[in-house]
Design an enzyme around this catalytic site. Structure first.
Site, PDB file in Angstrom:
ATOM      1  N   LYS A 114       0.818  -1.210   0.000  1.00  0.00           N
ATOM      2  CA  LYS A 114       0.000   0.000   0.000  1.00  0.00           C
ATOM      3  C   LYS A 114       0.853   1.263   0.000  1.00  0.00           C
ATOM      4  O   LYS A 114       0.489   2.271  -0.614  1.00  0.00           O
ATOM      5  CB  LYS A 114      -0.944   0.000   1.208  1.00  0.00           C
ATOM      6  CG  LYS A 114      -2.080  -1.009   1.095  1.00  0.00           C
ATOM      7  CD  LYS A 114      -3.105  -0.815   2.196  1.00  0.00           C
ATOM      8  CE  LYS A 114      -4.305  -1.729   1.987  1.00  0.00           C
ATOM      9  NZ  LYS A 114      -5.353  -1.523   3.003  1.00  0.00           N
ATOM     10  N   LYS A 207      -6.593 -10.042  -7.116  1.00  0.00           N
ATOM     11  CA  LYS A 207      -7.825 -10.021  -6.357  1.00  0.00           C
ATOM     12  C   LYS A 207      -8.714  -8.856  -6.791  1.00  0.00           C
ATOM     13  O   LYS A 207      -8.226  -7.767  -7.097  1.00  0.00           O
ATOM     14  CB  LYS A 207      -7.486  -9.881  -4.857  1.00  0.00           C
ATOM     15  CG  LYS A 207      -8.688  -9.965  -3.938  1.00  0.00           C
ATOM     16  CD  LYS A 207      -8.247  -9.785  -2.494  1.00  0.00           C
ATOM     17  CE  LYS A 207      -9.449  -9.717  -1.571  1.00  0.00           C
ATOM     18  NZ  LYS A 207      -9.045  -9.392  -0.188  1.00  0.00           N
ATOM     19  N   LYS A 210     -11.305  -2.642  -4.546  1.00  0.00           N
ATOM     20  CA  LYS A 210     -11.855  -1.294  -4.660  1.00  0.00           C
ATOM     21  C   LYS A 210     -10.840  -0.335  -5.266  1.00  0.00           C
ATOM     22  O   LYS A 210     -11.204   0.657  -5.901  1.00  0.00           O
ATOM     23  CB  LYS A 210     -12.222  -0.750  -3.271  1.00  0.00           C
ATOM     24  CG  LYS A 210     -13.225  -1.545  -2.469  1.00  0.00           C
ATOM     25  CD  LYS A 210     -13.338  -0.917  -1.084  1.00  0.00           C
ATOM     26  CE  LYS A 210     -14.190  -1.740  -0.147  1.00  0.00           C
ATOM     27  NZ  LYS A 210     -14.225  -1.139   1.208  1.00  0.00           N
TER      28      LYS A 210
END
Length: 352
Positions: A114, A207, A210
């Site tokens: 991230k 995966k 969002k």
């Protein structure tokens, strides 16, 4: 003293909830509320580890809550609330910041993913996120946690923190009446179902997320029937001339495997049965996948259409959503506050 079985899980109010959230987590949550004491949270403290527009965050918290209820979570059977209304999460997280070791956090792969290359600019909250996740779970002394594959490492950290706390403060824990010296349980992951890891419609090796830039990579719970149909029609498959004939062949074809798994989960059938549908419809249309995609579209609209309709209805009454959150928060505090008070006593704090 014995530890009661209890389930805890939550989702962030960032972006739109999608099919992966629904099949990978919420379907499990709905089943578990039939047999367990369940606590389900909108983890808004986690959301602000990266910048969030305050007005949008309020709306997103309500929308995620609406999605929980629309998907089948019963606020009377389960406890539904947003994390920031229960201060025990943040208080226990600080104590866990002092129990967890830097080396443990340095091994967390999700922070590296991230934060990317500009890690020096990432928030401290993003780095310490796993300690807060441990606090979320252990504030209720939860024993079972429905999680996706990507969260298993964080759950392992929660288990390490629980074990170290029990070890560091064993004498105080025993003095509290826990003869075995175990105050916090070792929470167990719960991973089940044919589509616990739903992949991107554009790349079967990634995966569904969002944060993926392309909205075509996911089916959002707020997508209308036209959007669902278009996304499934355009979903990536492969150029093989025939469908896979068995599950072993299916594994080698990730995009097809993903669609077969989604159909199985939505239709409530086994993956083998879903593959049989694919094979039976291979001759319907210009592509060997055309007929199966039509069948998948039908079952997706049948399953997700009513959820979207109910989310829209609930969002028209934000006061009712806020009432549900307030009620859930009060019930969550009733469980977490006595546990946190015991933690404070064990650590050596003086309480008024």
């Amino acid at each position: 003293m014995t530890i009661k079985e209890r389930v805890f899980s939550g989702m962030q109010p960032t972006g739109s909830l999608h099919l992966g959230n629904y099949l990978g987590a919420m379907v499990q949550w709905i089943e578990m509320q039939k047999t367990h004491e369940c606590i389900y949270c909108v983890v808004d403290l986690h959301a602000i580890t990266v910048w969030q527009d305050p007005a949008e965050l309020k709306r997103a918290i309500r929308q995620v809550t609406a999605a929980y209820i629309a998907s089948g979570l019963d606020p009377k059977k389960s406890i539904l609330f947003n994390q920031s209304q229960v201060s025990a999460h943040a208080e226990l997280a600080w104590i866990f910041n002092c129990v967890a070791r830097l080396g443990w956090l340095n091994r967390m792969t999700q922070f590296k993913e991230k934060a990317g290359k500009d890690r020096e600019a990432a928030s401290v909250g993003l780095y310490a996120y796993p300690n807060l996740m441990a606090a979320d779970i252990l504030a209720y002394r939860a024993t079972h946690v429905p999680v996706g594959e990507d969260q298993k490492q964080h759950l392992e950290l929660a288990r390490d923190i629980a074990q170290k706390f029990n070890s560091d403060f064993r004498d105080g824990i025993v003095a509290k009446g826990y003869a075995d010296g175990v105050f916090f349980p070792q929470p167990e992951p719960v991973i089940m179902g044919p589509a616990t890891r739903v992949m991107s419609l554009r790349d079967g090796t990634k995966k569904m997320s969002k944060s993926e830039p392309s909205d075509m990579s996911r089916i959002n719970l707020m997508d209308d029937t036209d959007a669902i149909a278009d996304k499934i029609k355009r979903a990536k498959t492969d150029m093989e001339p025939a469908p896979p004939s068995n599950l072993e062949e299916l594994k080698a074809r990730p995009e097809v495997d993903n669609l077969v798994g989604i159909y199985a989960a939505l239709a409530g059938v086994s993956k083998e049965q879903s593959l049989e549908v694919l094979v039976s419809k291979a001759g319907e249309g210009p592509s060997i996948f055309t007929g199966f995609k039509r069948a998948l579209t039908d079952v997706a609209i049948e399953k997700l259409g009513p959820i979207r309709t109910e989310i829209v209805r609930l969002m028209d009454d934000p006061a009712e959503i806020d009432r549900v959150l307030a009620d859930g928060s009060a019930r969550a505090r009733a469980i977490a506050t006595p546990i946190l008070d015991e933690v404070k006593d064990i650590v050596g704090f003086i309480r008024s």
